[in-house]
Design a protein around this motif. Structure first.
Motif, PDB file in Angstrom:
ATOM      1  N   HIS A 298     -15.788 -46.721 -26.554  1.00  0.00           N
ATOM      2  CA  HIS A 298     -16.841 -46.140 -25.721  1.00  0.00           C
ATOM      3  C   HIS A 298     -16.675 -46.532 -24.258  1.00  0.00           C
ATOM      4  O   HIS A 298     -16.927 -45.738 -23.352  1.00  0.00           O
ATOM      5  CB  HIS A 298     -18.226 -46.591 -26.229  1.00  0.00           C
ATOM      6  N   TRP A 299     -16.229 -47.750 -24.010  1.00  0.00           N
ATOM      7  CA  TRP A 299     -16.046 -48.195 -22.630  1.00  0.00           C
ATOM      8  C   TRP A 299     -14.908 -47.421 -21.956  1.00  0.00           C
ATOM      9  O   TRP A 299     -15.005 -47.046 -20.791  1.00  0.00           O
ATOM     10  CB  TRP A 299     -15.765 -49.688 -22.590  1.00  0.00           C
ATOM     11  N   ILE A 300     -13.825 -47.167 -22.694  1.00  0.00           N
ATOM     12  CA  ILE A 300     -12.711 -46.390 -22.132  1.00  0.00           C
ATOM     13  C   ILE A 300     -13.179 -44.983 -21.775  1.00  0.00           C
ATOM     14  O   ILE A 300     -12.859 -44.451 -20.706  1.00  0.00           O
ATOM     15  CB  ILE A 300     -11.540 -46.343 -23.132  1.00  0.00           C
TER      16      ILE A 300
ATOM     17  N   LEU B  65     -16.507 -42.021 -15.267  1.00  0.00           N
ATOM     18  CA  LEU B  65     -16.904 -42.478 -13.939  1.00  0.00           C
ATOM     19  C   LEU B  65     -15.767 -42.337 -12.936  1.00  0.00           C
ATOM     20  O   LEU B  65     -15.994 -42.004 -11.766  1.00  0.00           O
ATOM     21  CB  LEU B  65     -17.367 -43.935 -14.012  1.00  0.00           C
ATOM     22  N   LEU B  66     -14.527 -42.588 -13.375  1.00  0.00           N
ATOM     23  CA  LEU B  66     -13.388 -42.445 -12.471  1.00  0.00           C
ATOM     24  C   LEU B  66     -13.196 -41.007 -12.019  1.00  0.00           C
ATOM     25  O   LEU B  66     -12.683 -40.759 -10.931  1.00  0.00           O
ATOM     26  CB  LEU B  66     -12.120 -42.950 -13.168  1.00  0.00           C
ATOM     27  N   THR B  67     -13.610 -40.064 -12.855  1.00  0.00           N
ATOM     28  CA  THR B  67     -13.507 -38.658 -12.465  1.00  0.00           C
ATOM     29  C   THR B  67     -14.349 -38.370 -11.231  1.00  0.00           C
ATOM     30  O   THR B  67     -13.896 -37.727 -10.283  1.00  0.00           O
ATOM     31  CB  THR B  67     -13.948 -37.757 -13.630  1.00  0.00           C
TER      32      THR B  67
ATOM     33  N   GLU C  57       1.481 -40.516 -15.542  1.00  0.00           N
ATOM     34  CA  GLU C  57       0.935 -41.743 -16.122  1.00  0.00           C
ATOM     35  C   GLU C  57      -0.048 -42.457 -15.197  1.00  0.00           C
ATOM     36  O   GLU C  57      -0.777 -43.346 -15.626  1.00  0.00           O
ATOM     37  CB  GLU C  57       2.082 -42.690 -16.485  1.00  0.00           C
ATOM     38  N   ARG C  58      -0.072 -42.065 -13.908  1.00  0.00           N
ATOM     39  CA  ARG C  58      -0.990 -42.713 -12.962  1.00  0.00           C
ATOM     40  C   ARG C  58      -2.318 -41.979 -12.823  1.00  0.00           C
ATOM     41  O   ARG C  58      -3.190 -42.413 -12.076  1.00  0.00           O
ATOM     42  CB  ARG C  58      -0.319 -42.800 -11.591  1.00  0.00           C
ATOM     43  N   THR C  59      -2.507 -40.873 -13.527  1.00  0.00           N
ATOM     44  CA  THR C  59      -3.719 -40.077 -13.401  1.00  0.00           C
ATOM     45  C   THR C  59      -4.880 -40.753 -14.119  1.00  0.00           C
ATOM     46  O   THR C  59      -4.758 -41.142 -15.285  1.00  0.00           O
ATOM     47  CB  THR C  59      -3.506 -38.672 -13.982  1.00  0.00           C
ATOM     48  N   ASP C  60      -5.997 -40.901 -13.421  1.00  0.00           N
ATOM     49  CA  ASP C  60      -7.205 -41.467 -14.011  1.00  0.00           C
ATOM     50  C   ASP C  60      -8.278 -40.392 -14.123  1.00  0.00           C
ATOM     51  O   ASP C  60      -8.263 -39.404 -13.397  1.00  0.00           O
ATOM     52  CB  ASP C  60      -7.746 -42.618 -13.148  1.00  0.00           C
ATOM     53  N   GLY C  61      -9.238 -40.627 -15.012  1.00  0.00           N
ATOM     54  CA  GLY C  61     -10.335 -39.684 -15.165  1.00  0.00           C
ATOM     55  C   GLY C  61     -10.013 -38.583 -16.160  1.00  0.00           C
ATOM     56  O   GLY C  61      -9.143 -38.718 -17.015  1.00  0.00           O
TER      57      GLY C  61
END
Length: 223
Positions: free
Chosen positions: A11-13, A19-21, A60-64
């Protein structure tokens, strides 16, 4: 306890990516821009202008979130991507390279290519195509026609936005729909255009071009 920690970690992931989005949109100045949906009758956010859609690179560096909100966002189109075949004509003199040799139609696995060879008023064969058709609904985008073409006349294009509401006539491309200039191909495929193989092939085609055109013009004027 280990099971409980695993559920909490999952759930935290998910929450962290969520939130990072938003953080990424604020950082990139996209917080007040609409993402996805295309043209809308009433739009409270600013959508991208045609041709100005945001290109999203996923690595591999993409977040959100990993969703690309097409058509407001797009993935990059790489040079080796292939869609429908196109016919090349030379910018210098407008010469259409196709000689209507019919090799592309013979090697086509789904048999979606057919053509009519041009003839002189005397009925003799002219090394030019009078008509050329490709059924885009049948084409499997394999690229064999471009690979086997002896005159470097067929190339694979990048245009994939071909859908419409009519599929019986507009999906059959004729020669006027398929013709693109050599400058267009050089722009969309810069690495292939500058490669030694392409350079050698263009020189070989240029040597044969004058002889072929003289033969065609001679057949027409000799009537």
């Amino acid at each position: 306890m280990s099971i409980g920690r695993g559920v909490f970690r999952g759930h935290w992931i998910t929450l962290r990516r969520f939130l990072l989005t938003f953080a990424r949109d604020v950082r990139d100045g996209l917080a007040l821009r609409r993402r996805g949906g295309g043209p809308l009758p009433v739009d409270l956010f600013r959508g991208p202008a045609p041709g100005q859609e945001r290109v999203v690179v996923q690595d591999e560096r993409t977040d959100g979130l990993f969703t690309v909100e097409y058509p407001d966002e797009r993935l990059p189109v790489y040079e080796r991507f292939r869609m429908l075949p196109v016919l090349i004509y030379d910018d210098e003199d407008g010469n259409v390279r196709c000689t209507s040799c019919n090799i592309c139609a013979k090697v086509c696995p789904p048999q979606c290519i057919w053509m009519v060879q041009a003839k002189s008023p005397k009925g003799t064969v002219v090394p030019l195509s009078e008509e050329f058709f490709i059924d885009m609904d049948v084409c499997m985008n394999c690229g064999l026609c471009a690979e086997y073409c002896p005159f470097d006349a067929i190339k694979m294009d990048h245009n994939f936005e071909l859908a419409n509401a009519e599929r019986h006539q507009t999906h059959v491309f004729d020669q006027r729909d398929l013709l693109v200039s050599s400058a267009y191909y050089a722009q969309t495929h810069p690495e292939a255009w500058a490669s030694p193989e392409e350079t050698t092939e263009r020189a070989k085609v240029a040597r044969k071009k004058d002889q072929r055109l003289r033969k065609a013009l001679g057949a027409r004027t000799g009537a």
